[in-house]
Design a protein around this motif. Structure first.
Motif, PDB file in Angstrom:
ATOM      1  N   GLY A 143     -38.607 -43.085 -48.578  1.00  0.00           N
ATOM      2  CA  GLY A 143     -39.854 -43.541 -49.185  1.00  0.00           C
ATOM      3  C   GLY A 143     -41.105 -43.380 -48.352  1.00  0.00           C
ATOM      4  N   GLY A 144     -41.048 -42.645 -47.242  1.00  0.00           N
ATOM      5  CA  GLY A 144     -42.225 -42.459 -46.410  1.00  0.00           C
ATOM      6  C   GLY A 144     -42.537 -43.631 -45.498  1.00  0.00           C
ATOM      7  N   LEU A 145     -41.596 -44.549 -45.364  1.00  0.00           N
ATOM      8  CA  LEU A 145     -41.846 -45.732 -44.548  1.00  0.00           C
ATOM      9  C   LEU A 145     -41.924 -45.403 -43.066  1.00  0.00           C
ATOM     10  CD1 LEU A 145     -39.625 -48.394 -46.344  1.00  0.00           C
ATOM     11  CD2 LEU A 145     -42.103 -48.105 -46.489  1.00  0.00           C
ATOM     12  N   GLY A 146     -41.168 -44.410 -42.621  1.00  0.00           N
ATOM     13  CA  GLY A 146     -41.231 -44.011 -41.211  1.00  0.00           C
ATOM     14  C   GLY A 146     -42.626 -43.548 -40.837  1.00  0.00           C
ATOM     15  N   ALA A 147     -43.214 -42.732 -41.687  1.00  0.00           N
ATOM     16  CA  ALA A 147     -44.576 -42.251 -41.433  1.00  0.00           C
ATOM     17  C   ALA A 147     -45.567 -43.406 -41.465  1.00  0.00           C
ATOM     18  CB  ALA A 147     -44.960 -41.186 -42.450  1.00  0.00           C
ATOM     19  N   GLN A 148     -45.394 -44.337 -42.393  1.00  0.00           N
ATOM     20  CA  GLN A 148     -46.278 -45.504 -42.462  1.00  0.00           C
ATOM     21  C   GLN A 148     -46.176 -46.330 -41.181  1.00  0.00           C
ATOM     22  OE1 GLN A 148     -45.649 -47.996 -45.902  1.00  0.00           O
ATOM     23  NE2 GLN A 148     -47.028 -49.568 -45.143  1.00  0.00           N
ATOM     24  N   LEU A 149     -44.961 -46.500 -40.683  1.00  0.00           N
ATOM     25  CA  LEU A 149     -44.739 -47.260 -39.463  1.00  0.00           C
ATOM     26  C   LEU A 149     -45.413 -46.589 -38.264  1.00  0.00           C
ATOM     27  CD1 LEU A 149     -43.369 -49.338 -37.618  1.00  0.00           C
ATOM     28  CD2 LEU A 149     -41.276 -47.970 -37.792  1.00  0.00           C
TER      29      LEU A 149
ATOM     30  N   ASP B  29     -40.298 -61.007 -46.005  1.00  0.00           N
ATOM     31  CA  ASP B  29     -39.673 -61.621 -44.833  1.00  0.00           C
ATOM     32  C   ASP B  29     -38.723 -60.676 -44.111  1.00  0.00           C
ATOM     33  OD1 ASP B  29     -40.968 -64.020 -45.336  1.00  0.00           O
ATOM     34  OD2 ASP B  29     -39.315 -64.819 -46.549  1.00  0.00           O
ATOM     35  N   ALA B  30     -38.587 -59.456 -44.609  1.00  0.00           N
ATOM     36  CA  ALA B  30     -37.594 -58.523 -44.056  1.00  0.00           C
ATOM     37  C   ALA B  30     -38.238 -57.452 -43.180  1.00  0.00           C
ATOM     38  CB  ALA B  30     -36.830 -57.857 -45.186  1.00  0.00           C
ATOM     39  N   THR B  31     -37.636 -57.215 -42.028  1.00  0.00           N
ATOM     40  CA  THR B  31     -38.021 -56.093 -41.179  1.00  0.00           C
ATOM     41  C   THR B  31     -37.208 -54.898 -41.649  1.00  0.00           C
ATOM     42  OG1 THR B  31     -38.517 -57.529 -39.314  1.00  0.00           O
ATOM     43  CG2 THR B  31     -38.092 -55.215 -38.816  1.00  0.00           C
ATOM     44  N   VAL B  32     -37.906 -53.848 -42.103  1.00  0.00           N
ATOM     45  CA  VAL B  32     -37.211 -52.673 -42.642  1.00  0.00           C
ATOM     46  C   VAL B  32     -37.217 -51.496 -41.682  1.00  0.00           C
ATOM     47  CG1 VAL B  32     -37.566 -53.354 -45.041  1.00  0.00           C
ATOM     48  CG2 VAL B  32     -39.240 -51.887 -43.920  1.00  0.00           C
ATOM     49  N   GLY B  33     -37.900 -51.639 -40.556  1.00  0.00           N
ATOM     50  CA  GLY B  33     -37.912 -50.574 -39.562  1.00  0.00           C
ATOM     51  C   GLY B  33     -38.634 -51.006 -38.309  1.00  0.00           C
ATOM     52  N   PHE B  34     -38.475 -50.183 -37.265  1.00  0.00           N
ATOM     53  CA  PHE B  34     -39.172 -50.480 -36.020  1.00  0.00           C
ATOM     54  C   PHE B  34     -39.409 -49.194 -35.245  1.00  0.00           C
ATOM     55  CE2 PHE B  34     -34.729 -50.586 -34.865  1.00  0.00           C
ATOM     56  CZ  PHE B  34     -34.693 -49.953 -33.635  1.00  0.00           C
TER      57      PHE B  34
END
Length: 94
Positions: free
Chosen positions: A49-55, A20-25
């Motif tokens: 954790g590489g989330l920016g690249a995933q986004l 339910d959480a937005t962790v980036g945009f």
């Protein structure tokens, strides 16, 4: 937990959501036949954790699959991602 990229056109952003959480945009502007990525942000505690690249990858994949818009990367993170992933460069010249 797996993160999912969601396009939120009413907010002019792609969101990276875990549960339910937005962790980036990744914020964008639509100008004519262009989608201009202006800013990318991941929660500070989650940045390693590489989330920016995933986004960014999810956002670019969505643009490729669901529009004919040309990508204009104004955000340095998006610029670097495209520089490092040559298969996305074609989005710059549509």
């Amino acid at each position: 937990m797996n993160a999912e990229v969601q396009n939120r056109p009413a907010e002019n952003q792609y969101a990276l959501v875990e549960g339910d959480a937005t962790v980036g945009f990744a914020a964008y502007e639509i100008v004519g036949d262009e989608i201009r990525f202006t800013h990318t942000e991941i929660e500070p505690s989650r940045r390693s954790g590489g989330l920016g690249a995933q986004l960014v990858q999810g956002a670019l994949d969505d643009v490729r699959a669901n529009s004919e818009r040309r990508v204009v990367p104004l955000c340095p993170f998006v610029v670097d991602f495209i520089d490092d992933h040559v298969d996305y460069r074609e989005l710059l010249t549509r």
